[in-house]
Design an enzyme around this catalytic site. Structure first.
Site, PDB file in Angstrom:
ATOM      1  N   ARG A 111     -32.418 -22.606 -27.352  1.00 57.49           N
ATOM      2  CA  ARG A 111     -33.352 -21.592 -26.846  1.00 57.49           C
ATOM      3  C   ARG A 111     -33.763 -20.588 -27.921  1.00 57.49           C
ATOM      4  O   ARG A 111     -34.652 -19.771 -27.702  1.00 57.49           O
ATOM      5  CB  ARG A 111     -32.737 -20.862 -25.659  1.00 57.49           C
ATOM      6  CG  ARG A 111     -32.458 -21.823 -24.498  1.00 57.49           C
ATOM      7  CD  ARG A 111     -31.959 -21.110 -23.304  1.00 57.49           C
ATOM      8  NE  ARG A 111     -33.111 -20.470 -22.662  1.00 57.49           N
ATOM      9  CZ  ARG A 111     -33.034 -19.700 -21.609  1.00 57.49           C
ATOM     10  NH1 ARG A 111     -31.867 -19.450 -21.065  1.00 57.49           N
ATOM     11  NH2 ARG A 111     -34.103 -19.160 -21.087  1.00 57.49           N
ATOM     12  N   CYS A 112     -33.124 -20.662 -29.085  1.00 57.26           N
ATOM     13  CA  CYS A 112     -33.379 -19.719 -30.179  1.00 57.26           C
ATOM     14  C   CYS A 112     -34.335 -20.347 -31.191  1.00 57.26           C
ATOM     15  O   CYS A 112     -34.049 -21.413 -31.745  1.00 57.26           O
ATOM     16  CB  CYS A 112     -32.058 -19.354 -30.842  1.00 57.26           C
ATOM     17  SG  CYS A 112     -32.236 -18.373 -32.346  1.00 57.26           S
ATOM     18  N   SER A 113     -35.440 -19.674 -31.463  1.00 57.73           N
ATOM     19  CA  SER A 113     -36.426 -20.222 -32.401  1.00 57.73           C
ATOM     20  C   SER A 113     -35.859 -20.348 -33.810  1.00 57.73           C
ATOM     21  O   SER A 113     -36.153 -21.324 -34.506  1.00 57.73           O
ATOM     22  CB  SER A 113     -37.691 -19.360 -32.412  1.00 57.73           C
ATOM     23  OG  SER A 113     -37.411 -18.053 -32.875  1.00 57.73           O
TER      24      SER A 113
END
Length: 119
Positions: A10-12
């Site tokens: 979920r973390c770019s």
């Protein structure tokens, strides 16, 4: 040498790290640490590999859970590590590991340097 990434999909920044390692052509392992049960031994070893003197250096101090647990006032290292085990969102990410060396994969240049240097 294998590069392992502690990854949060979920973390770019974490997704960028995975892409950079894959583009480098290096063999890698992706560990979705939010889905894995971490141990005190693993966490202490990782702190050593990252070169951190305190678990707080590896914590996301802006997370709501950090404030809810009042971790800014906790000085016991084992308690900080346990908080990270129980709440892995507190862990700064992504973490890249090769051999006995590890880095937090930010900024992007840290990742490219880590991959290039073959640390």
């Amino acid at each position: 040498m294998k590069t392992t990434i502690w990854h949060n999909p979920r973390c770019s920044k974490s997704r960028e790290a995975v892409n950079l390692v894959e583009e480098s052509g290096q063999v890698n392992e992706v560990v979705k640490y939010l889905d894995k049960t971490l141990t005190t031994h693993t966490m202490k070893n990782m702190l050593k590999m990252l070169g951190f003197k305190s678990a707080r250096e590896w914590m996301r101090t802006t997370e709501a859970i950090y404030k809810e647990l009042d971790l800014k006032n906790v000085t016991d290292e084992d308690a900080l590590i346990e908080a990270m085990i129980q709440n892995p969102k507190l862990i700064q990410r992504p973490v890249l590991i090769r051999g006995d060396n590890a880095i937090i994969g930010r900024p992007e240049s840290a990742i490219t340097d880590f991959l290039k240097d073959g640390v």
